[in-house]
Design a protein around this motif. Structure first.
Motif, short mmCIF file in Angstrom:
data_model
loop_
_atom_site.label_atom_id
_atom_site.label_comp_id
_atom_site.label_asym_id
_atom_site.label_seq_id
_atom_site.Cartn_x
_atom_site.Cartn_y
_atom_site.Cartn_z
N UNK A 112 0.83 -1.20 0.07
CA UNK A 112 -0.03 -0.09 -0.07
C UNK A 112 0.94 1.22 0.09
N UNK A 113 1.76 1.21 0.88
CA UNK A 113 2.66 2.19 0.94
C UNK A 113 3.64 2.74 -0.42
N UNK A 114 4.17 1.62 -1.13
CA UNK A 114 4.87 1.63 -2.26
C UNK A 114 4.03 2.12 -3.56
N UNK A 115 2.73 1.95 -3.41
CA UNK A 115 1.74 2.19 -4.64
C UNK A 115 1.02 3.33 -4.28
N UNK A 116 1.63 4.24 -3.49
CA UNK A 116 0.53 5.51 -3.20
C UNK A 116 0.36 6.17 -4.66
N UNK A 143 -3.73 -0.09 -12.16
CA UNK A 143 -2.45 -0.41 -12.12
C UNK A 143 -2.16 -1.63 -10.89
N UNK A 144 -2.77 -1.49 -9.80
CA UNK A 144 -2.72 -2.30 -8.67
C UNK A 144 -3.23 -3.74 -9.20
N UNK A 145 -4.40 -3.51 -10.07
CA UNK A 145 -4.50 -5.07 -10.54
C UNK A 145 -3.64 -5.74 -11.56
N UNK A 146 -3.10 -4.81 -12.35
CA UNK A 146 -1.83 -5.35 -13.09
C UNK A 146 -0.77 -5.94 -12.23
N UNK A 147 -0.45 -5.22 -11.13
CA UNK A 147 0.66 -5.74 -10.22
C UNK A 147 0.06 -7.04 -9.48
N UNK A 187 -1.93 -9.19 -10.57
CA UNK A 187 -2.14 -10.25 -11.51
C UNK A 187 -0.85 -10.64 -11.91
N UNK A 188 0.16 -10.01 -12.02
CA UNK A 188 1.58 -10.15 -12.62
C UNK A 188 2.06 -11.25 -11.25
N UNK A 189 1.96 -11.01 -10.23
CA UNK A 189 2.30 -11.81 -8.96
C UNK A 189 1.90 -13.11 -9.01
N UNK A 190 0.49 -13.18 -9.29
CA UNK A 190 -0.19 -14.55 -9.40
C UNK A 190 0.57 -15.18 -10.47
N UNK A 191 0.49 -14.63 -11.81
CA UNK A 191 1.03 -15.31 -12.66
C UNK A 191 2.11 -15.82 -12.55
N UNK A 239 8.89 -8.69 -9.07
CA UNK A 239 8.48 -7.08 -9.34
C UNK A 239 9.28 -6.23 -10.25
N UNK A 240 10.64 -6.77 -10.34
CA UNK A 240 11.22 -5.96 -11.47
C UNK A 240 10.79 -6.25 -12.99
N UNK A 241 10.26 -7.34 -12.86
CA UNK A 241 9.72 -7.82 -14.58
C UNK A 241 8.39 -7.11 -14.45
N UNK A 242 7.55 -7.25 -13.34
CA UNK A 242 6.31 -6.82 -13.56
C UNK A 242 6.14 -5.25 -13.83
N UNK A 243 7.20 -4.52 -13.30
CA UNK A 243 7.13 -3.08 -13.32
C UNK A 243 7.48 -2.50 -14.66
#
Ligand SMILES: Nc1ncnc2c1ncn2[C@@H]1O[C@H](COP(=O)(O)OP(=O)(O)OP(=O)(O)O)[C@@H](O)[C@H]1O
Ligand SMILES: [Mg+2]
Length: 266
Positions: free
Chosen positions: A183-187, A193-197, A199-203, A222-226
Protein backbone atom coordinates in the motif's frame (compact mmCIF):
# COMPACT_ATOMS: atom_id res chain seq x y z
CA UNK A 1 -23.37 6.59 -7.40
CA UNK A 2 -25.59 4.59 -5.07
CA UNK A 3 -27.65 7.69 -4.44
CA UNK A 4 -28.15 8.20 -8.16
CA UNK A 5 -29.15 4.57 -8.61
CA UNK A 6 -31.81 5.03 -5.95
CA UNK A 7 -32.98 8.18 -7.70
CA UNK A 8 -33.24 6.39 -11.05
CA UNK A 9 -35.17 3.52 -9.52
CA UNK A 10 -37.60 5.90 -7.87
CA UNK A 11 -38.09 7.86 -11.09
CA UNK A 12 -41.88 7.38 -11.25
CA UNK A 13 -42.36 8.38 -7.65
CA UNK A 14 -40.24 11.49 -8.16
CA UNK A 15 -42.19 12.46 -11.26
CA UNK A 16 -45.45 12.06 -9.34
CA UNK A 17 -44.08 14.65 -6.92
CA UNK A 18 -43.13 16.91 -9.83
CA UNK A 19 -39.43 16.25 -9.48
CA UNK A 20 -37.51 15.32 -12.59
CA UNK A 21 -34.98 12.55 -11.85
CA UNK A 22 -31.49 13.45 -13.03
CA UNK A 23 -30.72 11.28 -16.01
CA UNK A 24 -27.24 12.43 -17.04
CA UNK A 25 -23.94 12.15 -15.22
CA UNK A 26 -20.37 13.09 -16.08
CA UNK A 27 -17.66 10.91 -14.55
CA UNK A 28 -14.24 12.49 -14.33
CA UNK A 29 -10.94 11.35 -12.88
CA UNK A 30 -7.51 9.91 -13.74
CA UNK A 31 -7.19 6.94 -16.12
CA UNK A 32 -7.82 3.47 -14.75
CA UNK A 33 -9.82 4.55 -11.70
CA UNK A 34 -13.06 2.87 -12.67
CA UNK A 35 -15.18 5.19 -14.81
CA UNK A 36 -15.94 2.57 -17.46
CA UNK A 37 -16.37 -0.08 -14.77
CA UNK A 38 -18.86 2.13 -12.95
CA UNK A 39 -20.94 2.61 -16.10
CA UNK A 40 -21.07 -1.16 -16.60
CA UNK A 41 -22.12 -1.64 -12.98
CA UNK A 42 -24.86 0.95 -13.21
CA UNK A 43 -26.35 -0.74 -16.28
CA UNK A 44 -26.10 -4.15 -14.62
CA UNK A 45 -27.81 -2.88 -11.46
CA UNK A 46 -30.61 -1.37 -13.51
CA UNK A 47 -30.84 -4.59 -15.51
CA UNK A 48 -30.56 -2.87 -18.88
CA UNK A 49 -27.89 -3.03 -21.59
CA UNK A 50 -25.13 -0.45 -21.94
CA UNK A 51 -24.32 1.15 -25.26
CA UNK A 52 -20.78 2.48 -25.53
CA UNK A 53 -20.10 5.30 -27.94
CA UNK A 54 -16.43 6.01 -28.50
CA UNK A 55 -15.34 9.39 -29.76
CA UNK A 56 -13.68 7.75 -32.77
CA UNK A 57 -17.13 6.87 -34.12
CA UNK A 58 -17.71 10.50 -35.04
CA UNK A 59 -14.24 11.90 -35.48
CA UNK A 60 -13.09 9.24 -37.88
CA UNK A 61 -13.90 11.30 -40.90
CA UNK A 62 -12.18 14.44 -42.05
CA UNK A 63 -14.99 15.57 -44.31
CA UNK A 64 -16.71 18.72 -43.26
CA UNK A 65 -20.11 18.10 -41.72
CA UNK A 66 -19.48 14.39 -41.41
CA UNK A 67 -19.03 14.41 -37.62
CA UNK A 68 -22.27 16.25 -37.01
CA UNK A 69 -24.09 13.82 -39.22
CA UNK A 70 -22.51 11.00 -37.23
CA UNK A 71 -23.68 12.44 -33.91
CA UNK A 72 -27.20 12.93 -35.24
CA UNK A 73 -27.36 9.41 -36.59
CA UNK A 74 -26.22 7.92 -33.31
CA UNK A 75 -28.79 9.82 -31.25
CA UNK A 76 -31.57 9.15 -33.75
CA UNK A 77 -30.82 5.44 -33.52
CA UNK A 78 -30.77 5.60 -29.71
CA UNK A 79 -34.11 7.36 -29.61
CA UNK A 80 -35.65 4.86 -32.02
CA UNK A 81 -34.46 1.90 -29.95
CA UNK A 82 -37.26 0.09 -28.17
CA UNK A 83 -35.35 -1.24 -25.18
CA UNK A 84 -34.10 1.32 -22.71
CA UNK A 85 -30.35 1.34 -22.21
CA UNK A 86 -27.56 3.19 -20.48
CA UNK A 87 -25.63 5.26 -23.00
CA UNK A 88 -21.95 5.69 -22.18
CA UNK A 89 -19.99 8.33 -24.06
CA UNK A 90 -16.29 7.81 -23.45
CA UNK A 91 -13.54 10.41 -23.92
CA UNK A 92 -16.04 13.19 -23.54
CA UNK A 93 -13.33 15.87 -23.94
CA UNK A 94 -12.90 14.95 -27.58
CA UNK A 95 -16.65 15.26 -28.21
CA UNK A 96 -16.81 18.68 -26.79
CA UNK A 97 -13.41 20.24 -26.38
CA UNK A 98 -13.20 23.58 -24.65
CA UNK A 99 -14.02 26.22 -27.25
CA UNK A 100 -11.60 28.61 -25.59
CA UNK A 101 -8.75 26.36 -26.61
CA UNK A 102 -9.52 26.61 -30.29
CA UNK A 103 -6.86 28.37 -32.28
CA UNK A 104 -8.87 28.94 -35.43
CA UNK A 105 -8.69 26.98 -38.65
CA UNK A 106 -10.96 24.49 -40.36
CA UNK A 107 -10.56 21.60 -37.94
CA UNK A 108 -11.54 23.83 -35.01
CA UNK A 109 -14.61 25.13 -36.81
CA UNK A 110 -15.71 21.59 -37.48
CA UNK A 111 -15.22 20.71 -33.80
CA UNK A 112 -17.17 23.73 -32.63
CA UNK A 113 -20.12 22.86 -34.81
CA UNK A 114 -19.96 19.21 -33.74
CA UNK A 115 -20.00 20.41 -30.15
CA UNK A 116 -23.15 22.40 -30.90
CA UNK A 117 -24.91 19.28 -32.11
CA UNK A 118 -23.67 17.22 -29.15
CA UNK A 119 -24.96 19.87 -26.71
CA UNK A 120 -28.39 19.89 -28.30
CA UNK A 121 -28.65 16.11 -28.55
CA UNK A 122 -27.67 15.60 -24.92
CA UNK A 123 -30.24 18.13 -23.83
CA UNK A 124 -33.00 16.45 -25.84
CA UNK A 125 -32.03 12.92 -24.91
CA UNK A 126 -34.63 11.14 -22.78
CA UNK A 127 -32.69 8.11 -21.56
CA UNK A 128 -29.91 7.58 -19.05
CA UNK A 129 -26.64 9.00 -20.25
CA UNK A 130 -23.16 8.84 -18.76
CA UNK A 131 -20.12 10.68 -20.02
CA UNK A 132 -16.52 10.07 -18.96
CA UNK A 133 -13.31 12.02 -19.21
CA UNK A 134 -9.87 12.02 -17.69
CA UNK A 135 -9.29 15.59 -18.86
CA UNK A 136 -12.09 17.57 -17.20
CA UNK A 137 -10.21 20.85 -17.80
CA UNK A 138 -10.65 20.29 -21.54
CA UNK A 139 -14.43 19.95 -21.33
CA UNK A 140 -16.36 22.88 -22.69
CA UNK A 141 -18.23 24.61 -19.82
CA UNK A 142 -21.50 24.42 -21.77
CA UNK A 143 -21.09 20.67 -22.12
CA UNK A 144 -20.22 20.36 -18.44
CA UNK A 145 -23.47 22.08 -17.51
CA UNK A 146 -25.56 19.71 -19.64
CA UNK A 147 -24.92 16.94 -17.14
CA UNK A 148 -27.32 16.83 -14.20
CA UNK A 149 -24.63 15.28 -12.01
CA UNK A 150 -20.86 15.39 -11.96
CA UNK A 151 -18.99 12.70 -10.14
CA UNK A 152 -15.27 12.41 -9.62
CA UNK A 153 -13.73 8.95 -9.65
CA UNK A 154 -10.43 9.49 -7.89
CA UNK A 155 -7.26 7.60 -7.14
CA UNK A 156 -7.78 5.06 -4.36
CA UNK A 157 -6.97 5.89 -0.72
CA UNK A 158 -4.69 3.70 1.44
CA UNK A 159 -7.63 1.61 2.63
CA UNK A 160 -8.93 1.23 -0.89
CA UNK A 161 -5.54 0.14 -2.24
CA UNK A 162 -5.36 -2.41 0.56
CA UNK A 163 -8.75 -3.84 -0.39
CA UNK A 164 -8.03 -3.80 -4.14
CA UNK A 165 -4.67 -5.56 -3.76
CA UNK A 166 -6.13 -8.17 -1.40
CA UNK A 167 -8.97 -8.80 -3.82
CA UNK A 168 -6.84 -9.26 -6.92
CA UNK A 169 -4.28 -11.43 -5.10
CA UNK A 170 -6.91 -13.97 -4.11
CA UNK A 171 -6.69 -16.95 -3.66
CA UNK A 172 -3.31 -15.95 -2.26
CA UNK A 173 -3.39 -14.01 0.98
CA UNK A 174 -0.60 -11.78 2.22
CA UNK A 175 -0.46 -10.92 5.94
CA UNK A 176 -1.82 -7.43 6.68
CA UNK A 177 1.60 -5.95 7.47
CA UNK A 178 2.94 -7.21 4.13
CA UNK A 179 -0.01 -5.70 2.28
CA UNK A 180 0.63 -2.45 4.14
CA UNK A 181 4.08 -2.23 2.57
CA UNK A 182 2.53 -2.70 -0.89
CA UNK A 183 0.00 0.00 0.00
CA UNK A 184 2.89 2.36 0.86
CA UNK A 185 4.90 1.86 -2.29
CA UNK A 186 1.84 2.15 -4.55
CA UNK A 187 0.59 5.50 -3.30
CA UNK A 188 -0.79 7.31 -6.36
CA UNK A 189 -1.46 4.10 -8.30
CA UNK A 190 -4.83 3.56 -10.00
CA UNK A 191 -6.94 0.42 -9.47
CA UNK A 192 -5.97 -0.62 -13.00
CA UNK A 193 -2.28 -0.44 -12.11
CA UNK A 194 -2.80 -2.29 -8.82
CA UNK A 195 -4.68 -4.97 -10.65
CA UNK A 196 -1.79 -5.31 -13.10
CA UNK A 197 0.71 -5.76 -10.27
CA UNK A 198 -1.43 -8.25 -8.35
CA UNK A 199 -2.15 -10.29 -11.45
CA UNK A 200 1.54 -10.24 -12.39
CA UNK A 201 2.40 -11.67 -8.98
CA UNK A 202 -0.20 -14.41 -9.33
CA UNK A 203 1.00 -15.25 -12.81
CA UNK A 204 4.55 -15.61 -11.49
CA UNK A 205 3.38 -17.84 -8.63
CA UNK A 206 1.59 -20.17 -11.02
CA UNK A 207 3.88 -20.11 -14.04
CA UNK A 208 7.27 -19.66 -12.31
CA UNK A 209 7.60 -23.32 -11.24
CA UNK A 210 6.64 -24.44 -14.75
CA UNK A 211 9.29 -22.27 -16.31
CA UNK A 212 12.15 -23.47 -14.16
CA UNK A 213 11.86 -20.67 -11.61
CA UNK A 214 10.42 -22.58 -8.64
CA UNK A 215 11.65 -20.25 -5.91
CA UNK A 216 11.89 -16.93 -7.65
CA UNK A 217 12.38 -14.02 -5.29
CA UNK A 218 9.75 -11.33 -4.93
CA UNK A 219 12.25 -8.64 -5.93
CA UNK A 220 13.01 -10.34 -9.26
CA UNK A 221 9.32 -10.87 -10.00
CA UNK A 222 8.52 -7.24 -9.23
CA UNK A 223 11.30 -5.95 -11.44
CA UNK A 224 9.77 -7.84 -14.33
CA UNK A 225 6.24 -6.71 -13.54
CA UNK A 226 7.01 -3.00 -13.31
CA UNK A 227 8.54 -3.07 -16.75
CA UNK A 228 5.41 -4.64 -18.22
CA UNK A 229 2.85 -2.69 -16.16
CA UNK A 230 3.52 1.02 -16.07
CA UNK A 231 1.68 4.11 -14.84
CA UNK A 232 0.52 6.51 -17.54
CA UNK A 233 3.35 8.94 -18.40
CA UNK A 234 1.43 12.06 -17.36
CA UNK A 235 1.15 11.13 -13.68
CA UNK A 236 3.78 11.31 -10.96
CA UNK A 237 4.88 7.68 -10.70
CA UNK A 238 4.20 5.81 -7.43
CA UNK A 239 7.34 4.80 -5.49
CA UNK A 240 7.38 1.29 -6.94
CA UNK A 241 8.04 2.84 -10.36
CA UNK A 242 9.59 6.18 -9.42
CA UNK A 243 11.99 4.98 -6.69
CA UNK A 244 12.17 1.31 -7.55
CA UNK A 245 15.26 0.29 -5.57
CA UNK A 246 14.06 1.82 -2.32
CA UNK A 247 10.56 0.40 -2.80
CA UNK A 248 11.83 -3.09 -3.52
CA UNK A 249 14.12 -2.79 -0.51
CA UNK A 250 11.06 -2.16 1.68
CA UNK A 251 9.23 -5.11 0.16
CA UNK A 252 12.19 -7.45 0.79
CA UNK A 253 10.96 -8.22 4.30
CA UNK A 254 7.84 -9.95 2.96
CA UNK A 255 7.80 -13.75 3.31
CA UNK A 256 7.58 -15.17 -0.21
CA UNK A 257 5.85 -17.16 -1.65
CA UNK A 258 2.66 -16.37 0.27
CA UNK A 259 0.13 -18.96 1.35
CA UNK A 260 -2.86 -19.89 -0.72
CA UNK A 261 -6.07 -19.33 1.19
CA UNK A 262 -7.95 -22.02 -0.72
CA UNK A 263 -5.36 -24.68 0.12
CA UNK A 264 -4.59 -25.38 -3.55
CA UNK A 265 -0.94 -25.84 -4.44
CA UNK A 266 0.74 -23.39 -6.71
N1 LIG B 1 -12.64 0.44 -7.61
C1 LIG B 1 -12.08 -0.58 -8.27
N2 LIG B 1 -11.86 -1.75 -7.67
C2 LIG B 1 -11.26 -2.75 -8.32
N3 LIG B 1 -10.87 -2.72 -9.61
C3 LIG B 1 -11.08 -1.59 -10.26
C4 LIG B 1 -11.69 -0.46 -9.65
N4 LIG B 1 -11.76 0.53 -10.54
C5 LIG B 1 -11.23 0.06 -11.68
N5 LIG B 1 -10.81 -1.21 -11.52
C6 LIG B 1 -10.15 -2.03 -12.54
O1 LIG B 1 -9.24 -1.19 -13.22
C7 LIG B 1 -9.34 -1.40 -14.63
C8 LIG B 1 -9.59 -0.08 -15.34
O2 LIG B 1 -10.81 0.47 -14.94
P1 LIG B 1 -11.69 1.35 -15.93
O3 LIG B 1 -11.49 0.91 -17.33
O4 LIG B 1 -13.07 1.36 -15.40
O5 LIG B 1 -11.02 2.78 -15.72
P2 LIG B 1 -11.37 4.16 -16.43
O6 LIG B 1 -11.52 5.16 -15.34
O7 LIG B 1 -12.51 3.97 -17.35
O8 LIG B 1 -10.04 4.47 -17.22
P3 LIG B 1 -9.84 5.35 -18.56
O9 LIG B 1 -9.91 6.79 -18.12
O10 LIG B 1 -8.46 4.96 -18.98
O11 LIG B 1 -10.90 4.96 -19.52
C9 LIG B 1 -10.43 -2.43 -14.83
O12 LIG B 1 -9.79 -3.66 -15.10
C10 LIG B 1 -11.16 -2.51 -13.53
O13 LIG B 1 -11.54 -3.83 -13.27
MG1 LIG C 1 -12.65 4.13 -19.41
Amino acid sequence: MFEWLTELRAADELRAAKLVPRSTCLLHGPPGCGKTTLAHHLAARLGIPMVLIGAESVHGSAYFGESERGVRQIFDALEAAETPCVVFMDEMESWGGNRNMNRGGGADNARTSTLGVVLRKIEEFRGILLGATNRPEDIDPALWRRFGLQMSVDLPTDEERFAILARYLRPWALPDDALDVFVDVTEGASPALLRGVAEGLKRALILGPRMGRPAEELAAILRRIIVAVRPPPEILPPALWGATDAAIGELASIAWPPVRADGGDA
